[in-house]
Design a protein around this motif. Structure first.
Motif, PDB file in Angstrom:
ATOM      1  N   CYS A 165       0.828  -1.211   0.000  1.00 11.49           N
ATOM      2  CA  CYS A 165       0.000   0.000   0.000  1.00 11.49           C
ATOM      3  C   CYS A 165       0.860   1.257   0.000  1.00 11.49           C
ATOM      4  CB  CYS A 165      -0.931  -0.011   1.218  1.00 11.49           C
ATOM      5  SG  CYS A 165      -2.269  -1.220   1.132  1.00 11.49           S
ATOM      6  N   MET A 166       1.987   1.199   0.683  1.00 13.71           N
ATOM      7  CA  MET A 166       2.904   2.346   0.701  1.00 13.71           C
ATOM      8  C   MET A 166       3.424   2.623  -0.699  1.00 13.71           C
ATOM      9  SD  MET A 166       4.396   4.489   2.889  1.00 13.71           S
ATOM     10  CE  MET A 166       5.810   5.596   2.952  1.00 13.71           C
ATOM     11  N   LEU A 167       3.811   1.590  -1.415  1.00 16.14           N
ATOM     12  CA  LEU A 167       4.311   1.773  -2.781  1.00 16.14           C
ATOM     13  C   LEU A 167       3.222   2.327  -3.692  1.00 16.14           C
ATOM     14  CD1 LEU A 167       6.460  -1.467  -3.215  1.00 16.14           C
ATOM     15  CD2 LEU A 167       7.279   0.861  -2.897  1.00 16.14           C
ATOM     16  N   ARG A 172      -7.948  -0.150  -1.527  1.00 13.53           N
ATOM     17  CA  ARG A 172      -9.036  -1.059  -1.139  1.00 13.53           C
ATOM     18  C   ARG A 172      -8.850  -2.419  -1.787  1.00 13.53           C
ATOM     19  NH1 ARG A 172     -14.246  -0.616   0.825  1.00 13.53           N
ATOM     20  NH2 ARG A 172     -15.731  -2.169   0.075  1.00 13.53           N
ATOM     21  N   TRP A 173      -8.436  -2.444  -3.036  1.00 10.87           N
ATOM     22  CA  TRP A 173      -8.218  -3.700  -3.752  1.00 10.87           C
ATOM     23  C   TRP A 173      -7.052  -4.467  -3.145  1.00 10.87           C
ATOM     24  CZ3 TRP A 173      -7.242  -4.176  -9.753  1.00 10.87           C
ATOM     25  CH2 TRP A 173      -7.604  -5.462 -10.159  1.00 10.87           C
ATOM     26  N   LEU A 174      -5.983  -3.779  -2.807  1.00  8.93           N
ATOM     27  CA  LEU A 174      -4.834  -4.443  -2.206  1.00  8.93           C
ATOM     28  C   LEU A 174      -5.176  -5.010  -0.830  1.00  8.93           C
ATOM     29  CD1 LEU A 174      -1.953  -1.978  -3.168  1.00  8.93           C
ATOM     30  CD2 LEU A 174      -2.398  -4.228  -4.146  1.00  8.93           C
ATOM     31  N   ILE A 185       1.537   8.618   6.583  1.00 10.16           N
ATOM     32  CA  ILE A 185       0.364   8.947   7.403  1.00 10.16           C
ATOM     33  C   ILE A 185      -0.922   8.490   6.716  1.00 10.16           C
ATOM     34  CG2 ILE A 185      -0.979  10.856   8.362  1.00 10.16           C
ATOM     35  CD1 ILE A 185       1.639  12.340   8.807  1.00 10.16           C
ATOM     36  N   CYS A 186      -1.011   8.695   5.403  1.00 11.70           N
ATOM     37  CA  CYS A 186      -2.210   8.275   4.656  1.00 11.70           C
ATOM     38  C   CYS A 186      -2.380   6.765   4.688  1.00 11.70           C
ATOM     39  CB  CYS A 186      -2.118   8.779   3.219  1.00 11.70           C
ATOM     40  SG  CYS A 186      -2.286  10.567   3.030  1.00 11.70           S
ATOM     41  N   VAL A 187      -1.276   6.020   4.510  1.00 13.05           N
ATOM     42  CA  VAL A 187      -1.359   4.553   4.526  1.00 13.05           C
ATOM     43  C   VAL A 187      -1.798   4.055   5.899  1.00 13.05           C
ATOM     44  CG1 VAL A 187      -0.014   2.433   4.326  1.00 13.05           C
ATOM     45  CG2 VAL A 187       0.289   4.257   2.659  1.00 13.05           C
ATOM     46  N   PHE A 188      -1.192   4.587   6.952  1.00 11.82           N
ATOM     47  CA  PHE A 188      -1.564   4.164   8.306  1.00 11.82           C
ATOM     48  C   PHE A 188      -3.025   4.505   8.604  1.00 11.82           C
ATOM     49  CE2 PHE A 188      -2.045   5.041  12.829  1.00 11.82           C
ATOM     50  CZ  PHE A 188      -1.587   3.854  13.387  1.00 11.82           C
ATOM     51  N   GLN A 190     -10.359   1.969   6.010  1.00 10.97           N
ATOM     52  CA  GLN A 190     -10.749   0.879   5.119  1.00 10.97           C
ATOM     53  C   GLN A 190     -11.820   0.003   5.767  1.00 10.97           C
ATOM     54  OE1 GLN A 190     -10.009  -2.628   5.178  1.00 10.97           O
ATOM     55  NE2 GLN A 190      -9.001  -2.661   7.169  1.00 10.97           N
ATOM     56  N   THR A 191     -12.736  -0.495   4.943  1.00 13.41           N
ATOM     57  CA  THR A 191     -13.867  -1.304   5.407  1.00 13.41           C
ATOM     58  C   THR A 191     -13.878  -2.691   4.776  1.00 13.41           C
ATOM     59  OG1 THR A 191     -15.259  -0.361   3.656  1.00 13.41           O
ATOM     60  CG2 THR A 191     -15.298   0.730   5.809  1.00 13.41           C
TER      61      THR A 191
END
Length: 244
Positions: free
Chosen positions: A11-13, A93-95, A173-176, A183-184
């Protein structure tokens, strides 16, 4: 989400890819606003090699009219920003919905294909002449007769490095925040399900056939569970079937 470290890394990448696109849009906006305002459309371009549009050559954008500047911002930059953030959110969301590292890698390859669709369309649709003309068109900024000093160049580089660090920090920060709060798809911590699912994972990982064809059927064709078959015969869905 069982492999949290790997999920965070992927997700970070992916968010870094989106941040790079957003940074390119930010650069484009800053360049557009730094260009001087001209009165006529014919004054926006200068052909430095030939001095004539018909003769081709490298083209410099030296200014923009106010309507053209506003049109580029609202028709090009804003949709690009919206597509970037939407695609980044859907990609995360897909990852996160991937069942394992292998599926997550395959999903990242699919996202990479989606991210490069615009480049593929650009290469296929536009002819070579138009692509060459676009490549030879650059924005030209007049900075003055005096060249920049070494201190000014160093300050510019330090500012650029600081801006890059801010983007990387914002990405983390966005990934965390997305994985832990927003995320749901799945619970953030599924390690408590590991013990419950170990037996199911072990059974599903077994080979269907444990012997070669020359060695006979072996356990490749297990016997039918008669009790299950009898339940099927007496079920409502088996009324239209006849056993011969």
């Amino acid at each position: 989400m069982l492999h949290r470290t790997f999920a965070y890394s992927m997700c970070m990448l992916w968010v870094l890819v989106g941040m790079n696109e957003a940074r390119n849009v930010q650069r484009t906006l800053s360049h557009i606003w730094c260009l001087p305002t001209v009165a006529r459309i014919s004054s926006m371009l200068e052909f430095v090699q030939t001095g004539n549009f018909a003769a081709d050559g490298k083209c410099h954008i030296v200014g923009l009219t106010r309507p053209v500047r506003i049109a580029i911002c609202f028709a090009v930059c804003l949709p690009r920003i919206w597509v970037t953030f939407y695609l980044t959110s859907i990609g995360c969301r897909w990852l996160c919905a991937s069942s394992g590292p292998g599926e997550m890698i395959l999903n990242s390859l699919k996202l990479s294909f989606v991210h490069k669709i615009d480049e593929v369309v650009y290469e296929v649709v536009l002819p070579l002449v138009s692509r060459k003309q676009i490549a030879d068109t650059k924005m030209f900024f007049r900075t003055g007769a005096q060249p920049s000093s070494l201190r000014q160049v160093s300050n510019t580089e330090l500012t650029a490095y600081f801006r890059s660090a801010v983007y990387v920090l914002l990405t983390a920060i966005c990934v965390f925040g997305y994985i832990e709060l927003y995320q749901t798809v799945l619970p953030t911590d599924m390690r408590h399900l590991r013990g419950l699912c170990n037996h199911w994972r072990h059974e599903t990982a077994k080979l269907v056939c444990d012997s070669h064809a020359i060695m006979g059927p072996g356990n490749c064709y297990p016997q039918v569970n008669l009790s299950s078959f009898e339940v099927f015969l007496h079920s409502s869905s088996a009324k239209n079937y006849r056993v011969h």
